[in-house]
Design a protein around this motif. Structure first.
Motif, short mmCIF file in Angstrom:
data_model
loop_
_atom_site.label_atom_id
_atom_site.label_comp_id
_atom_site.label_asym_id
_atom_site.label_seq_id
_atom_site.Cartn_x
_atom_site.Cartn_y
_atom_site.Cartn_z
N GLY A 206 0.82 -1.21 0.00
CA GLY A 206 0.00 0.00 0.00
C GLY A 206 0.85 1.26 0.00
O GLY A 206 0.57 2.22 -0.73
N LEU A 207 1.92 1.27 0.79
CA LEU A 207 2.82 2.42 0.84
C LEU A 207 3.52 2.63 -0.50
O LEU A 207 3.68 3.78 -0.96
CB LEU A 207 3.86 2.23 1.94
CG LEU A 207 3.34 2.37 3.38
CD1 LEU A 207 4.44 2.00 4.37
CD2 LEU A 207 2.83 3.78 3.65
N ILE A 208 3.92 1.52 -1.14
CA ILE A 208 4.56 1.63 -2.45
C ILE A 208 3.60 2.26 -3.46
O ILE A 208 3.97 3.14 -4.24
CB ILE A 208 5.02 0.25 -2.94
CG1 ILE A 208 6.19 -0.25 -2.07
CG2 ILE A 208 5.45 0.31 -4.41
CD1 ILE A 208 6.58 -1.69 -2.35
N ILE A 209 2.35 1.83 -3.43
CA ILE A 209 1.35 2.37 -4.36
C ILE A 209 1.10 3.85 -4.09
O ILE A 209 1.01 4.67 -5.02
CB ILE A 209 0.04 1.56 -4.25
CG1 ILE A 209 0.25 0.14 -4.77
CG2 ILE A 209 -1.09 2.25 -5.03
CD1 ILE A 209 -0.92 -0.79 -4.54
N ILE A 210 1.00 4.21 -2.81
CA ILE A 210 0.75 5.62 -2.45
C ILE A 210 1.91 6.50 -2.92
O ILE A 210 1.69 7.57 -3.50
CB ILE A 210 0.55 5.75 -0.93
CG1 ILE A 210 -0.80 5.13 -0.53
CG2 ILE A 210 0.60 7.21 -0.50
CD1 ILE A 210 -0.99 5.00 0.97
N VAL A 211 3.13 6.06 -2.66
CA VAL A 211 4.30 6.84 -3.08
C VAL A 211 4.34 6.97 -4.59
O VAL A 211 4.63 8.05 -5.14
CB VAL A 211 5.60 6.20 -2.56
CG1 VAL A 211 6.82 6.86 -3.20
CG2 VAL A 211 5.68 6.31 -1.04
N TYR A 212 4.00 5.87 -5.30
CA TYR A 212 4.01 5.91 -6.77
C TYR A 212 2.97 6.91 -7.29
O TYR A 212 3.27 7.73 -8.18
CB TYR A 212 3.73 4.53 -7.34
CG TYR A 212 3.53 4.56 -8.84
CD1 TYR A 212 4.61 4.73 -9.70
CD2 TYR A 212 2.25 4.45 -9.40
CE1 TYR A 212 4.44 4.79 -11.08
CE2 TYR A 212 2.07 4.51 -10.77
CZ TYR A 212 3.16 4.68 -11.60
OH TYR A 212 2.97 4.74 -12.96
N ILE A 213 1.77 6.88 -6.74
CA ILE A 213 0.72 7.80 -7.19
C ILE A 213 1.11 9.24 -6.91
O ILE A 213 0.92 10.14 -7.74
CB ILE A 213 -0.62 7.45 -6.51
CG1 ILE A 213 -1.12 6.09 -7.02
CG2 ILE A 213 -1.67 8.53 -6.79
CD1 ILE A 213 -2.35 5.57 -6.30
N TRP A 214 1.69 9.47 -5.72
CA TRP A 214 2.14 10.82 -5.37
C TRP A 214 3.19 11.31 -6.36
O TRP A 214 3.12 12.44 -6.85
CB TRP A 214 2.69 10.82 -3.95
CG TRP A 214 3.25 12.15 -3.54
CD1 TRP A 214 2.55 13.27 -3.18
CD2 TRP A 214 4.63 12.50 -3.47
NE1 TRP A 214 3.42 14.30 -2.88
CE2 TRP A 214 4.71 13.86 -3.06
CE3 TRP A 214 5.83 11.80 -3.71
CZ2 TRP A 214 5.92 14.52 -2.89
CZ3 TRP A 214 7.03 12.46 -3.53
CH2 TRP A 214 7.07 13.81 -3.13
#
Length: 201
Positions: free
Chosen positions: A182-190
């Motif tokens: 989830g953190l990887i996805i959030i950082v990627y979207i950001w």
């Protein structure tokens, strides 16, 4: 999944543990949090040596780690340039970012790999940037072996302690893996919405 793992380890012993951990490294859906606790249960029952179970699991995982490292090393750092040039927007990086990560890996690669081996999800893929960014093979092997041995020993120890309740290990690590993803996805979207790809010189 766990029943198959139990049967294979019962039938093949240390070789089965090493083989399963190799597969787990190459094909992550086979979880180490099932394999090594099962080996720990066998050690608790006196069917295996705890130390040899850890050693065989570490050896199998390290073989897989080296396969990924060598594959990434064969692709090479310089071959990333046309990929970054073409798909930098969606990868959220430009070549200057690659160079910065490369320098950071030069300075801190041993710690990154060692600690990466202890983080669910990250531990399965850390070999790839290590290979792509030309980390020295000796340093990679040393850092990976230490991190992998600690991870393997922790899981084996959990199985040794919990025995028939070894499934609880997965109940803990599974949510941690989901948080990491989830953190990887959030950082990627950001980064996707904030990163501007710089033009190359």
């Amino acid at each position: 999944m766990s029943d198959w793992v139990v049967r294979l380890i019962e039938q093949s012993g240390y070789l089965g543990v090493g083989f399963l951990m190799f597969l787990e490294t190459i094909f992550p859906p086979i979880p180490s949090e099932v394999i090594m606790p099962v080996a720990g249960v066998s050690a608790a029952k006196g069917q295996m040596s705890f130390a040899l179970a850890v050693a065989s699991g570490t050896a199998g995982a390290m073989l897989g780690n080296i396969v990924w490292y060598l594959a990434a090393r064969a692709l090479g750092h310089d071959r990333l340039r046309p990929i970054i040039r073409r798909h930098g927007k969606w990868l959220t990086m430009d070549w200057k970012d690659v160079e910065r990560v490369h320098h950071f890996f030069d300075d801190h690669g041993i710690a990154l790999v060692m600690l990466g081996r202890l983080v669910p999800t990250i531990r399965s893929i850390i070999s790839i940037p290590a290979g792509l960014l030309d980390m020295r093979f000796r340093n990679f092997v040393i850092a990976s072996t230490i991190g992998t041995a600690v991870w393997t020993a922790l899981l084996t120890g959990a199985g040794f302690k919990l025995q028939e309740n070894f499934h609880r290990v997965g109940d803990i690590i599974g949510p941690v893996s989901n948080v990491v993803i989830g953190l990887i996805i959030i950082v990627y979207i950001w980064r996707l919405f904030t990163h501007k790809v710089a033009s190359e010189d």
